[in-house]
Motif scaffolding. Structure first.
Motif, PDB file in Angstrom:
ATOM      1  N   ASN A  84       0.864  -1.056   0.048  1.00  0.00           N
ATOM      2  CA  ASN A  84      -0.085  -0.045   0.105  1.00  0.00           C
ATOM      3  C   ASN A  84       1.071   1.259   0.178  1.00  0.00           C
ATOM      4  O   ASN A  84       1.124   1.687   0.894  1.00  0.00           O
ATOM      5  CB  ASN A  84      -0.727  -0.132   1.272  1.00  0.00           C
ATOM      6  CG  ASN A  84      -1.781  -1.196   1.301  1.00  0.00           C
ATOM      7  OD1 ASN A  84      -2.138  -1.520   0.234  1.00  0.00           O
ATOM      8  ND2 ASN A  84      -2.379  -1.527   2.415  1.00  0.00           N
ATOM      9  N   PRO A  85       1.538   1.750  -1.179  1.00  0.00           N
ATOM     10  CA  PRO A  85       2.216   2.862  -1.289  1.00  0.00           C
ATOM     11  C   PRO A  85       1.466   4.110  -0.618  1.00  0.00           C
ATOM     12  O   PRO A  85       0.106   3.991  -0.805  1.00  0.00           O
ATOM     13  CB  PRO A  85       2.560   3.162  -2.587  1.00  0.00           C
ATOM     14  CG  PRO A  85       1.593   2.387  -3.436  1.00  0.00           C
ATOM     15  CD  PRO A  85       0.961   1.333  -2.452  1.00  0.00           C
ATOM     16  N   PRO A  86       1.839   5.061  -0.224  1.00  0.00           N
ATOM     17  CA  PRO A  86       1.116   6.141   0.152  1.00  0.00           C
ATOM     18  C   PRO A  86       0.662   6.910  -0.931  1.00  0.00           C
ATOM     19  O   PRO A  86       0.873   6.812  -1.956  1.00  0.00           O
ATOM     20  CB  PRO A  86       2.404   7.196   0.860  1.00  0.00           C
ATOM     21  CG  PRO A  86       3.364   6.664   0.108  1.00  0.00           C
ATOM     22  CD  PRO A  86       3.378   5.149  -0.108  1.00  0.00           C
ATOM     23  N   PRO A  87      -0.758   7.417  -0.678  1.00  0.00           N
ATOM     24  CA  PRO A  87      -1.567   8.260  -1.619  1.00  0.00           C
ATOM     25  C   PRO A  87      -0.768   9.447  -2.306  1.00  0.00           C
ATOM     26  O   PRO A  87       0.347   9.901  -1.472  1.00  0.00           O
ATOM     27  CB  PRO A  87      -3.042   8.615  -1.169  1.00  0.00           C
ATOM     28  CG  PRO A  87      -2.385   8.641   0.573  1.00  0.00           C
ATOM     29  CD  PRO A  87      -1.207   7.804   0.759  1.00  0.00           C
ATOM     30  N   PRO A  88      -0.950   9.502  -3.672  1.00  0.00           N
ATOM     31  CA  PRO A  88      -0.176  10.917  -4.152  1.00  0.00           C
ATOM     32  C   PRO A  88      -0.634  12.013  -3.348  1.00  0.00           C
ATOM     33  O   PRO A  88      -1.794  12.196  -2.858  1.00  0.00           O
ATOM     34  CB  PRO A  88      -0.603  10.836  -5.768  1.00  0.00           C
ATOM     35  CG  PRO A  88      -2.040  10.036  -5.770  1.00  0.00           C
ATOM     36  CD  PRO A  88      -1.717   9.002  -4.363  1.00  0.00           C
ATOM     37  N   PRO A  89       0.261  13.163  -3.631  1.00  0.00           N
ATOM     38  CA  PRO A  89       0.061  14.320  -3.134  1.00  0.00           C
ATOM     39  C   PRO A  89      -1.238  15.027  -3.750  1.00  0.00           C
ATOM     40  O   PRO A  89      -1.281  14.844  -5.008  1.00  0.00           O
ATOM     41  CB  PRO A  89       1.221  15.315  -3.175  1.00  0.00           C
ATOM     42  CG  PRO A  89       2.142  14.341  -4.038  1.00  0.00           C
ATOM     43  CD  PRO A  89       1.595  13.106  -4.162  1.00  0.00           C
ATOM     44  N   LYS A  90      -2.002  15.761  -2.956  1.00  0.00           N
ATOM     45  CA  LYS A  90      -3.121  16.483  -3.603  1.00  0.00           C
ATOM     46  C   LYS A  90      -2.605  17.608  -4.378  1.00  0.00           C
ATOM     47  O   LYS A  90      -1.581  18.032  -4.119  1.00  0.00           O
ATOM     48  CB  LYS A  90      -3.998  16.832  -2.500  1.00  0.00           C
ATOM     49  CG  LYS A  90      -4.751  16.078  -1.577  1.00  0.00           C
ATOM     50  CD  LYS A  90      -5.509  16.473  -0.506  1.00  0.00           C
ATOM     51  CE  LYS A  90      -6.190  15.373   0.176  1.00  0.00           C
ATOM     52  NZ  LYS A  90      -7.067  15.990   1.181  1.00  0.00           N
ATOM     53  N   PRO A  91      -3.340  17.707  -5.458  1.00  0.00           N
ATOM     54  CA  PRO A  91      -2.781  18.889  -6.483  1.00  0.00           C
ATOM     55  C   PRO A  91      -3.285  20.285  -5.428  1.00  0.00           C
ATOM     56  O   PRO A  91      -3.910  20.454  -4.686  1.00  0.00           O
ATOM     57  CB  PRO A  91      -3.872  18.941  -7.543  1.00  0.00           C
ATOM     58  CG  PRO A  91      -4.780  18.011  -7.157  1.00  0.00           C
ATOM     59  CD  PRO A  91      -4.450  17.159  -5.893  1.00  0.00           C
ATOM     60  N   PRO A  92      -2.424  21.360  -5.916  1.00  0.00           N
ATOM     61  CA  PRO A  92      -2.589  22.531  -5.171  1.00  0.00           C
ATOM     62  C   PRO A  92      -3.950  23.126  -5.653  1.00  0.00           C
ATOM     63  O   PRO A  92      -4.678  22.863  -6.658  1.00  0.00           O
ATOM     64  CB  PRO A  92      -1.391  23.501  -5.779  1.00  0.00           C
ATOM     65  CG  PRO A  92      -1.019  22.809  -6.898  1.00  0.00           C
ATOM     66  CD  PRO A  92      -1.196  21.227  -6.789  1.00  0.00           C
ATOM     67  N   PRO A  93      -4.504  24.114  -4.702  1.00  0.00           N
ATOM     68  CA  PRO A  93      -5.918  24.453  -4.923  1.00  0.00           C
ATOM     69  C   PRO A  93      -5.593  25.619  -5.911  1.00  0.00           C
ATOM     70  O   PRO A  93      -4.677  26.064  -6.372  1.00  0.00           O
ATOM     71  CB  PRO A  93      -6.357  25.157  -3.503  1.00  0.00           C
ATOM     72  CG  PRO A  93      -5.057  25.171  -2.846  1.00  0.00           C
ATOM     73  CD  PRO A  93      -4.141  24.149  -3.223  1.00  0.00           C
ATOM     74  N   PRO A  94      -6.749  25.642  -6.831  1.00  0.00           N
ATOM     75  CA  PRO A  94      -6.587  26.667  -7.948  1.00  0.00           C
ATOM     76  C   PRO A  94      -6.520  27.986  -7.507  1.00  0.00           C
ATOM     77  O   PRO A  94      -7.082  28.441  -6.358  1.00  0.00           O
ATOM     78  CB  PRO A  94      -8.106  26.499  -8.778  1.00  0.00           C
ATOM     79  CG  PRO A  94      -9.041  25.784  -7.902  1.00  0.00           C
ATOM     80  CD  PRO A  94      -7.997  25.011  -6.962  1.00  0.00           C
ATOM     81  N   PRO A  95      -5.932  28.937  -8.239  1.00  0.00           N
ATOM     82  CA  PRO A  95      -5.821  30.537  -7.799  1.00  0.00           C
ATOM     83  C   PRO A  95      -7.197  31.087  -7.663  1.00  0.00           C
ATOM     84  O   PRO A  95      -8.164  30.570  -8.541  1.00  0.00           O
ATOM     85  CB  PRO A  95      -4.841  31.043  -8.778  1.00  0.00           C
ATOM     86  CG  PRO A  95      -5.004  30.111  -9.889  1.00  0.00           C
ATOM     87  CD  PRO A  95      -5.087  28.763  -9.204  1.00  0.00           C
ATOM     88  N   PRO A  96      -7.274  32.058  -6.833  1.00  0.00           N
ATOM     89  CA  PRO A  96      -8.454  32.866  -6.550  1.00  0.00           C
ATOM     90  C   PRO A  96      -8.881  33.454  -7.637  1.00  0.00           C
ATOM     91  O   PRO A  96      -8.204  34.231  -8.211  1.00  0.00           O
ATOM     92  CB  PRO A  96      -8.686  33.435  -5.472  1.00  0.00           C
ATOM     93  CG  PRO A  96      -7.005  33.547  -5.116  1.00  0.00           C
ATOM     94  CD  PRO A  96      -6.420  32.361  -5.714  1.00  0.00           C
ATOM     95  N   PRO A  97     -10.406  33.493  -7.864  1.00  0.00           N
ATOM     96  CA  PRO A  97     -10.451  34.544  -9.136  1.00  0.00           C
ATOM     97  C   PRO A  97     -10.164  35.723  -8.782  1.00  0.00           C
ATOM     98  O   PRO A  97     -10.489  36.205  -7.996  1.00  0.00           O
ATOM     99  CB  PRO A  97     -12.058  34.192  -9.418  1.00  0.00           C
ATOM    100  CG  PRO A  97     -12.655  33.421  -8.479  1.00  0.00           C
ATOM    101  CD  PRO A  97     -11.491  33.017  -7.391  1.00  0.00           C
ATOM    102  N   PRO A  98     -10.091  36.668 -10.131  1.00  0.00           N
ATOM    103  CA  PRO A  98      -9.706  38.262  -9.828  1.00  0.00           C
ATOM    104  C   PRO A  98     -10.854  38.753  -9.738  1.00  0.00           C
ATOM    105  O   PRO A  98     -11.853  38.888  -9.773  1.00  0.00           O
ATOM    106  CB  PRO A  98      -9.068  38.645 -11.199  1.00  0.00           C
ATOM    107  CG  PRO A  98      -8.967  37.292 -12.175  1.00  0.00           C
ATOM    108  CD  PRO A  98      -9.645  36.248 -11.494  1.00  0.00           C
TER     109      PRO A  98
END
Length: 171
Positions: free
Chosen positions: A157-171
């Motif tokens: 059971n390899p560790p889960p992949p890291p979560k992607p970074p959150p999207p940047p906030p809208p301008p």
């Protein structure tokens, strides 16, 4: 002219104490008090004396501190093989829950080290090696075991992949 050393003439008396060491409570007390004092004078009986003292230690009505003090006296005058045997017993007693016994064992181990470093360290390392080869249930079971992953689960059971970074906030 008497060519015997002062203690050689008492070898039979020493042997009688050895032979009768476990007959009754008074002989046990006598053995615990006298054998360690004089065993260095009778090196031929060193191994038998240690065996008797170990047997006496294992009996429930024995004063353990007297026995350990006796072992310290033997350690300060014994040969390498006897020290190796003695240190094997002493190392096991380090796990005692009685603080006075552990302190007495430490003093006996120091006496053994002062007499024969190589024999003492060989015996200590043999005890460590013997304990390190045993399975350690306290690691795989119990409270600590619940929180530690097993070897197989870490590989399968390899560790889960890291979560992607959150999207940047809208301008």
């Amino acid at each position: 002219m008497n060519t015997l050393l002062p203690f050689e003439q008492h070898a039979e008396d020493f042997k009688a104490i050895l032979d009768n060491a476990k007959v009754g409570p008074k002989s046990k007390t006598l053995a615990l008090q006298e054998l360690p004092k004089y065993v260095s004078r009778f090196p031929d009986h060193m191994d038998a004396t240690l065996d008797i003292l170990i047997d006496l230690f294992e009996e429930p009505d024995t004063n353990h501190l007297k026995a350990i003090d006796g072992w310290r006296a033997i350690a300060s005058s014994a040969s390498g093989p006897v020290i190796t045997k003695l240190v094997g017993v002493l190392a096991q007693l380090l796990q005692s829950e009685v603080e006075a016994e552990v302190k007495a064992v430490n003093q006996a181990l120091v006496a053994a080290l002062q007499k024969d470093v190589a024999a003492t360290m060989t015996a200590i390392f043999a005890q460590v090696a013997a304990h390190s080869l045993r399975p350690r249930p306290w690691i795989t079971r119990g409270a600590a075991g619940k929180h530690l992953p097993s070897r197989n689960s870490a590989r399968s059971n390899p560790p889960p992949p890291p979560k992607p970074p959150p999207p940047p906030p809208p301008p």
